[in-house]
Design a protein around this motif. Structure first.
Motif, PDB file in Angstrom:
ATOM      1  N   GLU A 143      26.362  96.671  71.724  1.00  0.00           N
ATOM      2  CA  GLU A 143      25.603  97.538  72.630  1.00  0.00           C
ATOM      3  C   GLU A 143      24.125  97.425  72.290  1.00  0.00           C
ATOM      4  N   THR A 145      19.899  97.566  74.138  1.00  0.00           N
ATOM      5  CA  THR A 145      19.011  97.774  75.276  1.00  0.00           C
ATOM      6  C   THR A 145      17.743  96.962  75.062  1.00  0.00           C
ATOM      7  N   LYS A 176      19.081 100.660  91.029  1.00  0.00           N
ATOM      8  CA  LYS A 176      19.300 100.938  89.602  1.00  0.00           C
ATOM      9  C   LYS A 176      17.984 101.173  88.849  1.00  0.00           C
ATOM     10  N   GLN A 189      19.475  98.175  80.296  1.00  0.00           N
ATOM     11  CA  GLN A 189      20.701  97.608  79.742  1.00  0.00           C
ATOM     12  C   GLN A 189      21.172  96.465  80.635  1.00  0.00           C
ATOM     13  N   ILE A 190      21.564  95.345  80.027  1.00  0.00           N
ATOM     14  CA  ILE A 190      22.100  94.228  80.804  1.00  0.00           C
ATOM     15  C   ILE A 190      23.518  94.565  81.242  1.00  0.00           C
ATOM     16  N   THR A 191      23.777  94.422  82.529  1.00  0.00           N
ATOM     17  CA  THR A 191      25.109  94.712  83.075  1.00  0.00           C
ATOM     18  C   THR A 191      25.933  93.452  83.292  1.00  0.00           C
ATOM     19  N   GLU A 192      25.266  92.330  83.594  1.00  0.00           N
ATOM     20  CA  GLU A 192      25.983  91.060  83.756  1.00  0.00           C
ATOM     21  C   GLU A 192      25.000  89.902  83.626  1.00  0.00           C
ATOM     22  N   ARG A 201      21.181  90.355  84.785  1.00  0.00           N
ATOM     23  CA  ARG A 201      20.953  91.503  85.664  1.00  0.00           C
ATOM     24  C   ARG A 201      21.192  92.778  84.860  1.00  0.00           C
ATOM     25  N   GLY A 202      20.450  93.833  85.205  1.00  0.00           N
ATOM     26  CA  GLY A 202      20.579  95.060  84.437  1.00  0.00           C
ATOM     27  C   GLY A 202      20.267  96.298  85.228  1.00  0.00           C
ATOM     28  N   GLU A 203      20.281  97.432  84.531  1.00  0.00           N
ATOM     29  CA  GLU A 203      19.948  98.711  85.146  1.00  0.00           C
ATOM     30  C   GLU A 203      19.072  99.515  84.203  1.00  0.00           C
ATOM     31  N   LEU A 205      17.982 102.574  82.127  1.00  0.00           N
ATOM     32  CA  LEU A 205      18.598 103.739  81.500  1.00  0.00           C
ATOM     33  C   LEU A 205      17.618 104.900  81.397  1.00  0.00           C
TER      34      LEU A 205
END
Length: 747
Positions: A143, A145, A176, A189-192, A201-203, A205
């Motif tokens: 985990e 960021t 996001k 945070q990287i989502t994929e 790609r990320g969102e 936080l």
């Protein structure tokens, strides 16, 4: 005799041998078989093959299984390890089996992120080439960021990362963004990361605020190291419900020391007073000295929401302009803080001591105290120097005891390092106006000595029980001996200057020799060089249940008991102490060791964040001094350049090796210097130099200097500061390069 054997040059012959060896897998071979296979037939050529096979065996690329018979080493084709990603493309995997670091090209990384556990396939080692690994699977994602600055365009958004662990920008769907705008600093945070995509790609936080603002940048430093920069409201609310609760029943269960003269000595800006000293003269002429520590665990119960938060944080973080506390303010600055003229609950180590600082007796007790006076270090120092003022007699008696304790400690092998702490005068917007140094004087050392004494006593009571009892599981603060290689390097280099540093014997003997060198160095040209090396030769202190003693202090038993408001291990020690003094059985060793390991890791992260915040303010401060010339000392030497620490303000910057234009420089790792090939000019650790402030990059906390030629007074590699635009150009140069690289990556 073949035509090939006649014409084959030594390099060609070696390449042919390596090619043959690489094809053999588990087969064995001798020089005749290799010679025949590669087409060499002369006695001289075959002798060259035999010699080269022996050389490959000596270097470990092949194995001599019998005299004259060789095979390729058996190498695990697959392995597991931890992926290490770097923004400069030098990715690698640290294998579990042997800790080897193996290069991984980006195309073979499966987009693993820094810290991920992975499986790999390793190509067999070939002479002259480093092994290379291919990631075949990601076992466990760590985990993490990333921190950076948002750029929001019409159709898409992305984060320009500040990370040294990721070269790519992170694309973010507009849905996001959490309200983030262009120029905001954000935690993402990287989502994929699709296999066929160059960018993850990320969102978002959290949006930290506008890039460049002090609060935003300090919170970004905390987030960068994975440290919490906000306190959960639920924990604050739980703390607010706690009452001091010093009832007659609570006092009756403790030793009442409120009538004894007691005071605290702390920095002038401190609010959490977690230790106090008491002193009174006994009828036999000795003194009773109490080291009283805030009884935090009386209020913070195991498993409570406050305890869970404190355990996770493990430490308060001391940044350049603030403290991020381990405990909520209601506890840390309120009911636990040993404020004057208030009854407080404490856990105490009480010593009977002679005026010469000899410990005659001691006991550990739960107590209640009432501090008579809050001293700053400056106020206590004034009483030591003048002998005048309230409680001057008590402070001076304690000072004499502390000096005796310190002298014995050094005599018994404690290492004496003078530490300089950098502090900033900051305006209301967080901008640094000036730099000053925190100096450790007698008042500071007085407190330090009695805290060391208490910590040592607590560890000895538990770690060395009376009779034949076995020690119970406990938290120790340990410090291992220096690595033999580093100590040998220090000794060899010290010998060049006429100093003797022992590399063998008892820790006491080794440390006393280092102390003698440090004393003899004072004011001499080699002081910076050798004192820096001495510090770097030391191991890091950690928390553990396995006691190996504290090498740097010269103590067989040592723990942390004296700062439970700001360190979770001290809370652990308080609970264990209460448990064991009450006769309870030992706690689970494995669980305790796990908690120790977490505390050590969080302590290191907090130290990294503190250094990063200081570095940020140093660069920000030096932006106001672009083009100015300073004297300094070389504080680090690497293959990419030399680091220089300025005498005036302790700001450290890099002189890139590319800017040393007078020669081509090689890095001499053993002697910590860069050496010019043509003129033999040397830049060595500890050397005095004159530099010009050349470039500042606040975003990356980077400061570049240029060496000033003592003959011409000109700094090679520095921008032209003769025009007003020069300083601005230098300050913007690295930022512009950053944006250019970002655009290149997106393409």
């Amino acid at each position: 005799m073949s035509a090939r054997s006649k014409s084959m040059k030594p390099r060609e012959l070696q390449e042919a041998v390596v090619e043959y060896v690489g094809r053999q897998k588990n087969n064995t071979y001798n020089y005749k078989q290799v010679s025949h296979a590669i087409g060499v037939g002369t006695a001289a050529a075959q002798r060259a093959v035999a010699l080269y096979l022996a050389e490959l065996a000596f270097d470990g690329f092949i194995i001599e299984v019998a005299p004259g018979k060789f095979k390729s080493p058996a190498r695990t084709v697959t392995a597991t390890g931890v992926f290490s990603r770097r923004s400069n493309g030098t990715n690698s995997v640290i294998t579990d089996e042997d800790g080897e670091q193996i290069f991984v090209a980006e195309r073979n990384s499966m987009h693993a992120l820094n810290g991920d556990r992975v499986t790999i396939e390793v190509a067999a080692r070939v002479a002259g080439k480093e092994p290379e690994a291919v990631v075949t699977g990601i076992i466990e994602k760590k985990e993490q960021t990333f921190i950076g600055t948002l750029k929001v365009d019409k159709h898409f958004a992305y984060l320009l990362t500040d990370s040294k662990f990721l070269a790519s920008d992170i694309f973010i769907p507009k849905a996001k963004l959490r309200g983030g705008q262009t120029g905001d600093k954000a935690v993402v945070q990287i989502t994929e990361w699709p296999d066929d995509a160059k960018n993850p790609r990320g969102e978002v936080l959290d949006v930290l605020g506008r890039a460049g603002e002090n609060n935003t940048e300090i919170n970004a430093i905390m987030a960068e190291f994975g440290l919490p920069y906000k306190y959960p409201q639920s924990v604050e609310k739980a703390a607010d419900k706690i009452d001091a609760g010093i009832t007659p029943e609570v006092v009756a269960a403790r030793e009442d020391m409120r009538p004894v003269t007691t005071f605290t000595i702390d920095p002038k800006d401190a609010k959490d007073f977690d230790d106090a000293l008491s002193i009174r003269r006994l009828l036999n002429g000795n003194y009773e000295v109490g080291v009283h520590i805030a009884d935090v665990t009386h209020y913070v119960k195991p498993g409570s929401i406050i305890d869970r938060e404190a355990s996770e944080r493990a430490t308060s973080v001391y940044l350049v302009d603030r403290v991020v506390p381990m405990l909520p303010e209601h506890l840390s600055n309120g009911i636990c803080s040993l404020r004057p003229d208030e009854d407080k609950l404490t856990f105490s180590v009480i010593f009977e001591m002679t005026a010469q600082g000899d410990v005659v007796n001691s006991r550990i007790a739960r107590t209640v105290i009432r501090s008579n006076r809050r001293f700053t270090y400056e106020e206590a120092q004034e009483r030591i120097e003048s002998g005048k003022g309230d409680y001057a007699d008590e402070i001076n008696i304690l000072d004499k005891m502390a000096k005796a304790l310190r002298a014995r400690r050094y005599e018994n092998g404690s290492v004496e390092f003078d530490r300089v702490e950098v502090r900033f005068e900051i305006d209301e917007n967080g901008h640094p106006l000036s730099v000053y140094f925190k100096e450790s004087k007698d008042a500071n050392k007085l407190i330090e000595e009695f805290m060391l004494l208490a910590n040592r006593q607590v560890a000895t009571v538990i770690g060395k029980p009376a009779g034949k009892k076995k020690p119970k599981a406990f938290v120790y603060r340990v410090h291992d001996m220096p690595e033999p290689g580093k100590l040998a390097d220090l000794s060899a280099l010290a010998r060049n200057f006429g100093y003797k540093v022992k590399t063998s014997g008892t820790p006491r003997d080794v440390n006393r020799s280092i102390n003698r060198m440090l004393v003899d160095l004072k004011g001499k040209g080699e002081e910076n060089f050798l004192s820096t090396l001495a510090i770097r030769s030391m191991a890091k202190a950690v928390y553990t249940t396995s006691n190996i003693g504290h090498y740097g202090l010269g103590f067989d038993y040592y723990t942390h008991f004296t700062s439970p408001i700001r360190r979770y291990p001290d809370m652990m020690v308080h609970r264990l102490l209460e448990r064991y003094l009450g006769g309870a059985r030992s706690v689970n060793l494995a669980k305790l060791e796990e908690a120790c390991k977490h505390s050590s890791e969080m302590e290191q992260l907090a130290a990294n964040a503190e250094r990063a915040s200081i570095k940020y303010k140093q660069v920000e401060y030096m932006q106001d001094h672009m083009g100015e010339i300073y004297t300094g000392v070389i504080s680090g030497v690497t293959e990419w350049g030399i680091y220089v620490e300025l005498d005036e303000n302790k700001c450290e910057g890099l002189v890139p090796v590319r800017d040393l234009a007078d020669d081509y420089y090689d890095f001499d790792e053993k002697n910590f210097c860069l050496v010019g090939r043509r003129h033999n000019n040397r830049y060595r650790l500890g050397d005095a130099v004159k530099v010009q402030v050349a470039r500042c990059n606040l975003e990356r906390k980077q400061l570049d200097f240029a060496i000033v030629d003592p003959r011409t007074g000109v700094a090679a590699g520095a921008p032209d500061f003769s025009s007003g635009a020069g300083a601005k150009a230098a300050a913007d140069a690295m930022r512009g390069s950053r944006k250019k690289n970002s655009r290149r990556r997106r393409r």
